[in-house]
Write a protein that holds these residues in place. Structure first.
Motif, PDB file in Angstrom:
ATOM      1  N   PHE A   1      -3.682 -18.351 156.817  1.00  0.00           N
ATOM      2  CA  PHE A   1      -3.379 -19.249 155.737  1.00  0.00           C
ATOM      3  C   PHE A   1      -4.053 -20.394 155.741  1.00  0.00           C
ATOM      4  O   PHE A   1      -4.403 -20.884 154.933  1.00  0.00           O
ATOM      5  CB  PHE A   1      -1.847 -18.921 155.803  1.00  0.00           C
ATOM      6  CG  PHE A   1      -1.177 -19.866 154.810  1.00  0.00           C
ATOM      7  CD1 PHE A   1      -1.204 -19.392 153.352  1.00  0.00           C
ATOM      8  CD2 PHE A   1      -0.846 -21.204 155.013  1.00  0.00           C
ATOM      9  CE1 PHE A   1      -0.749 -20.222 152.275  1.00  0.00           C
ATOM     10  CE2 PHE A   1      -0.081 -22.149 153.635  1.00  0.00           C
ATOM     11  CZ  PHE A   1       0.002 -21.649 152.647  1.00  0.00           C
ATOM     12  N   TYR A   2      -3.696 -21.203 157.085  1.00  0.00           N
ATOM     13  CA  TYR A   2      -4.005 -22.721 156.941  1.00  0.00           C
ATOM     14  C   TYR A   2      -5.426 -22.740 156.994  1.00  0.00           C
ATOM     15  O   TYR A   2      -6.316 -23.837 156.771  1.00  0.00           O
ATOM     16  CB  TYR A   2      -3.350 -23.399 158.090  1.00  0.00           C
ATOM     17  CG  TYR A   2      -1.859 -23.847 157.891  1.00  0.00           C
ATOM     18  CD1 TYR A   2      -1.756 -24.920 157.001  1.00  0.00           C
ATOM     19  CD2 TYR A   2      -0.967 -22.783 158.128  1.00  0.00           C
ATOM     20  CE1 TYR A   2      -0.482 -25.153 156.453  1.00  0.00           C
ATOM     21  CE2 TYR A   2       0.298 -23.425 157.709  1.00  0.00           C
ATOM     22  CZ  TYR A   2       0.579 -24.361 156.846  1.00  0.00           C
ATOM     23  OH  TYR A   2       1.870 -24.834 156.274  1.00  0.00           O
TER      24      TYR A   2
ATOM     25  N   TYR B   1       1.510 -18.720 144.546  1.00  0.00           N
ATOM     26  CA  TYR B   1       0.584 -18.159 145.361  1.00  0.00           C
ATOM     27  C   TYR B   1       0.955 -16.569 145.525  1.00  0.00           C
ATOM     28  O   TYR B   1      -0.027 -15.726 145.588  1.00  0.00           O
ATOM     29  CB  TYR B   1       0.448 -18.643 146.634  1.00  0.00           C
ATOM     30  CG  TYR B   1      -0.441 -20.051 146.580  1.00  0.00           C
ATOM     31  CD1 TYR B   1      -1.595 -20.338 146.592  1.00  0.00           C
ATOM     32  CD2 TYR B   1       0.690 -21.188 146.759  1.00  0.00           C
ATOM     33  CE1 TYR B   1      -2.179 -21.631 146.379  1.00  0.00           C
ATOM     34  CE2 TYR B   1      -0.003 -22.292 146.672  1.00  0.00           C
ATOM     35  CZ  TYR B   1      -1.222 -22.660 146.615  1.00  0.00           C
ATOM     36  OH  TYR B   1      -1.667 -23.809 146.424  1.00  0.00           O
TER      37      TYR B   1
ATOM     38  N   HIS C   1       5.689 -27.555 155.423  1.00  0.00           N
ATOM     39  CA  HIS C   1       4.512 -27.560 156.199  1.00  0.00           C
ATOM     40  C   HIS C   1       4.726 -27.806 157.557  1.00  0.00           C
ATOM     41  O   HIS C   1       4.557 -27.313 158.521  1.00  0.00           O
ATOM     42  CB  HIS C   1       3.660 -28.492 155.795  1.00  0.00           C
ATOM     43  CG  HIS C   1       2.866 -27.810 154.314  1.00  0.00           C
ATOM     44  ND1 HIS C   1       1.900 -26.796 154.281  1.00  0.00           N
ATOM     45  CD2 HIS C   1       3.092 -28.267 153.077  1.00  0.00           C
ATOM     46  CE1 HIS C   1       1.569 -26.520 153.075  1.00  0.00           C
ATOM     47  NE2 HIS C   1       2.087 -27.385 152.363  1.00  0.00           N
TER      48      HIS C   1
ATOM     49  N   LEU D   1      -9.972 -18.530 148.173  1.00  0.00           N
ATOM     50  CA  LEU D   1      -8.312 -18.449 148.082  1.00  0.00           C
ATOM     51  C   LEU D   1      -7.948 -17.359 147.328  1.00  0.00           C
ATOM     52  O   LEU D   1      -6.826 -16.730 147.530  1.00  0.00           O
ATOM     53  CB  LEU D   1      -7.724 -19.691 147.390  1.00  0.00           C
ATOM     54  CG  LEU D   1      -6.355 -19.701 147.224  1.00  0.00           C
ATOM     55  CD1 LEU D   1      -5.823 -20.259 148.568  1.00  0.00           C
ATOM     56  CD2 LEU D   1      -5.985 -20.930 146.345  1.00  0.00           C
TER      57      LEU D   1
ATOM     58  N   HIS E   1      -5.617 -32.303 148.689  1.00  0.00           N
ATOM     59  CA  HIS E   1      -5.072 -31.619 149.752  1.00  0.00           C
ATOM     60  C   HIS E   1      -3.823 -32.250 150.050  1.00  0.00           C
ATOM     61  O   HIS E   1      -2.814 -31.776 150.338  1.00  0.00           O
ATOM     62  CB  HIS E   1      -5.973 -31.281 151.043  1.00  0.00           C
ATOM     63  CG  HIS E   1      -5.204 -30.904 152.293  1.00  0.00           C
ATOM     64  ND1 HIS E   1      -4.893 -31.449 153.248  1.00  0.00           N
ATOM     65  CD2 HIS E   1      -5.115 -29.351 152.590  1.00  0.00           C
ATOM     66  CE1 HIS E   1      -4.148 -30.708 154.105  1.00  0.00           C
ATOM     67  NE2 HIS E   1      -4.354 -29.423 153.828  1.00  0.00           N
TER      68      HIS E   1
ATOM     69  N   GLU F   1      -7.659 -21.076 155.203  1.00  0.00           N
ATOM     70  CA  GLU F   1      -7.919 -21.153 153.708  1.00  0.00           C
ATOM     71  C   GLU F   1      -7.232 -22.382 153.037  1.00  0.00           C
ATOM     72  O   GLU F   1      -7.927 -23.110 152.370  1.00  0.00           O
ATOM     73  CB  GLU F   1      -7.294 -19.725 153.011  1.00  0.00           C
ATOM     74  CG  GLU F   1      -7.832 -19.638 151.776  1.00  0.00           C
ATOM     75  CD  GLU F   1      -9.338 -19.073 151.949  1.00  0.00           C
ATOM     76  OE1 GLU F   1      -9.977 -19.746 151.250  1.00  0.00           O
ATOM     77  OE2 GLU F   1      -9.494 -17.836 152.518  1.00  0.00           O
ATOM     78  N   TYR F   2      -6.095 -22.497 153.314  1.00  0.00           N
ATOM     79  CA  TYR F   2      -5.296 -23.579 152.837  1.00  0.00           C
ATOM     80  C   TYR F   2      -5.778 -25.149 153.059  1.00  0.00           C
ATOM     81  O   TYR F   2      -5.897 -25.991 152.310  1.00  0.00           O
ATOM     82  CB  TYR F   2      -3.920 -23.864 153.032  1.00  0.00           C
ATOM     83  CG  TYR F   2      -2.991 -24.528 152.403  1.00  0.00           C
ATOM     84  CD1 TYR F   2      -2.521 -24.223 151.183  1.00  0.00           C
ATOM     85  CD2 TYR F   2      -2.630 -25.982 152.797  1.00  0.00           C
ATOM     86  CE1 TYR F   2      -1.666 -25.074 150.360  1.00  0.00           C
ATOM     87  CE2 TYR F   2      -1.724 -26.731 152.171  1.00  0.00           C
ATOM     88  CZ  TYR F   2      -1.125 -26.256 151.090  1.00  0.00           C
ATOM     89  OH  TYR F   2      -0.009 -27.022 150.237  1.00  0.00           O
ATOM     90  N   ASN F   3      -6.419 -25.459 154.043  1.00  0.00           N
ATOM     91  CA  ASN F   3      -6.861 -26.721 154.899  1.00  0.00           C
ATOM     92  C   ASN F   3      -8.340 -26.977 154.274  1.00  0.00           C
ATOM     93  O   ASN F   3      -9.141 -27.888 154.420  1.00  0.00           O
ATOM     94  CB  ASN F   3      -6.706 -26.880 156.184  1.00  0.00           C
ATOM     95  CG  ASN F   3      -5.150 -27.066 156.503  1.00  0.00           C
ATOM     96  OD1 ASN F   3      -4.330 -27.158 155.724  1.00  0.00           O
ATOM     97  ND2 ASN F   3      -5.016 -26.785 157.630  1.00  0.00           N
TER      98      ASN F   3
ATOM     99  N   HIS G   1      -9.552 -26.185 146.173  1.00  0.00           N
ATOM    100  CA  HIS G   1      -9.774 -25.124 147.244  1.00  0.00           C
ATOM    101  C   HIS G   1     -10.835 -24.173 146.731  1.00  0.00           C
ATOM    102  O   HIS G   1     -11.399 -24.023 145.569  1.00  0.00           O
ATOM    103  CB  HIS G   1      -8.454 -24.179 147.115  1.00  0.00           C
ATOM    104  CG  HIS G   1      -7.292 -24.599 147.951  1.00  0.00           C
ATOM    105  ND1 HIS G   1      -6.034 -24.794 147.321  1.00  0.00           N
ATOM    106  CD2 HIS G   1      -7.187 -25.102 149.161  1.00  0.00           C
ATOM    107  CE1 HIS G   1      -5.025 -25.392 148.232  1.00  0.00           C
ATOM    108  NE2 HIS G   1      -5.820 -25.557 149.438  1.00  0.00           N
TER     109      HIS G   1
END
Length: 405
Positions: A289-290, A381, A264, A116, A253, A292-294, A112
């Motif tokens: 959130f996604y 997290y 998810h 993050l 990922h 950042e996460y993706n 990431h």
């Protein structure tokens, strides 16, 4: 070949993502007549969900333009202090004259982007002068810039700390706890005048022999050659780093998602329901959130493979067998830098005891220079982001830093 196939997939999904985004707007925009037809809300939600599943995620912005200090809104400027091929040292300069502890926040290079840690930086910036390691996507680094291994990471940390000077405090989150510990050990052995005042190690793999997680078991059940043969690929021609060997972000990922696939799937289904009900706050929380996460980056192959061997297979730091530039890494040499370790009781990435093991390695620190925090009901997290970070963990870290400033 796998990286090329991934690029072909992205090329195919690009038009699909654009189409579904347009479809979502057609059935939700108040200026569109289709937004007032039967089932328009269901169609808009379905298009929106399809768009987010198929879109390509870019590195998010830090978004730390202001902060509040003593009830006053203060402007924040993002400045690049040091610019190296694989990492930029970013300073969040606050438009206020105030002498707060200087903190180097070391973000993980583990797939990431450094953003993050946005929530971490947002809390710290109110009462600290913050510098953050902003890692560069390896596919964007020309092959002429050379290689970057775990020992190079340690050298980067030493260079950043020497630039910031002796009155610095360092916070490392997850992966960088190991190279930061190595950097400080070598600096202590040399009696470097720029040793930081304190170090905070959060959820990191200092000793992965303790409470092994699924991540640890994968690294120990596969031989080193398996990782090199199956997970390392060359960057395709359309990127500046064409030809560079990397561990692609999309593989990392996929590994993240595979650890908790049910969670998810449920999250995306809940997102669809929130869209139907018009729960704007929940919808925005999912998007943040996604987004950042993706958004993932490629790691240099040398660094990834070094980490597999040094940290997860041979345990060189806790065993005392890690040698950098002819010098053995010995945390026992650290005597001037106070140590705080933070773990989450529910951490499924860095198991219980892995980070606290740093206290055993730093055998020559006095009790007054140590602090241990295990956050209850907190996952990986949660120790650096979210409500528990802001209300329980951050105040303890801030107090620890000021006690040793």
């Amino acid at each position: 070949m796998l990286y090329d196939l991934h690029e072909i997939q992205r090329a195919i999904l690009g038009p699909f993502s654009a189409f579904t985004e347009t479809g979502s707007q057609l059935f939700s925009n108040p200026y569109s007549p289709l937004a007032y037809t039967p089932l328009s809300r269901q169609l808009a939600a379905a298009y929106e969900l399809a768009h987010r599943v198929g879109k390509e995620y870019e590195k998010p912005a830090w978004g730390l333009d202001t902060t509040r200090i003593n009830g006053r809104e203060v402007a924040v400027t993002e400045e690049i202090t040091i610019d190296r091929p694989f990492c930029r040292l970013v300073h969040f300069h606050r438009d206020i004259r105030r002498k707060d502890p200087r903190v180097l926040l070391v973000a993980p290079l583990s797939g990431h982007h450094a953003t993050l840690l946005r929530d971490t930086a947002r809390s710290l910036i109110q009462n600290h002068e913050i510098y953050v390691t902003d890692w560069v996507d390896a596919r964007m680094v020309p092959i002429g810039a050379g290689t970057f291994g775990l020992d190079d990471y340690v050298r980067y940390m030493q260079a950043f700390l020497r630039h910031l000077g002796p009155d610095t405090h360092v916070i490392s989150v997850c992966q960088p706890t190991v190279p930061v510990m190595a950097a400080l050990s070598l600096m202590a052995a040399e009696n470097d005048p720029n040793q930081p005042r304190s170090m905070v190690m959060m959820g990191g793999p200092i000793d992965t022999r303790k409470s092994p997680t699924q991540v640890n078991r994968l690294a120990t059940t596969k031989p080193y050659d398996w990782f090199e043969d199956n997970l390392i690929h060359r960057v395709p021609p359309r990127y500046p780093g064409a030809g560079r060997k990397v561990y692609p972000g999309f593989l990392q990922h996929a590994g993240f998602v595979a650890m908790n696939p049910d969670r998810h799937v449920k999250s995306h289904y809940d997102y669809y329901l929130h869209l139907l009900r018009g729960d704007d706050s929940d919808v925005e929380a999912h998007r943040r959130f996604y987004d950042e996460y993706n958004a993932v980056l490629d790691m240099p192959a040398e660094f990834y493979l070094d980490t597999i061997r040094t940290v997860f297979q041979e345990f060189r730091l806790p065993r005392g067998t890690w040698v950098i530039d002819g010098q053995t890494v010995d945390p026992g040499a650290i005597r001037k830098t106070a140590l705080m370790t933070v773990e989450g009781a529910l951490d499924d990435i860095s198991g219980l005891g892995q980070t606290h093991a740093a206290h055993t390695l730093c055998a020559n620190l006095s009790p007054s220079m140590r602090e241990v925090l295990t956050a209850a009901h907190c996952g990986h997290y949660g120790i650096f982001s979210g409500r528990r970070w802001r209300e329980q963990i951050y105040p303890r870290i801030s107090s620890f830093i000021r006690a040793h400033a």
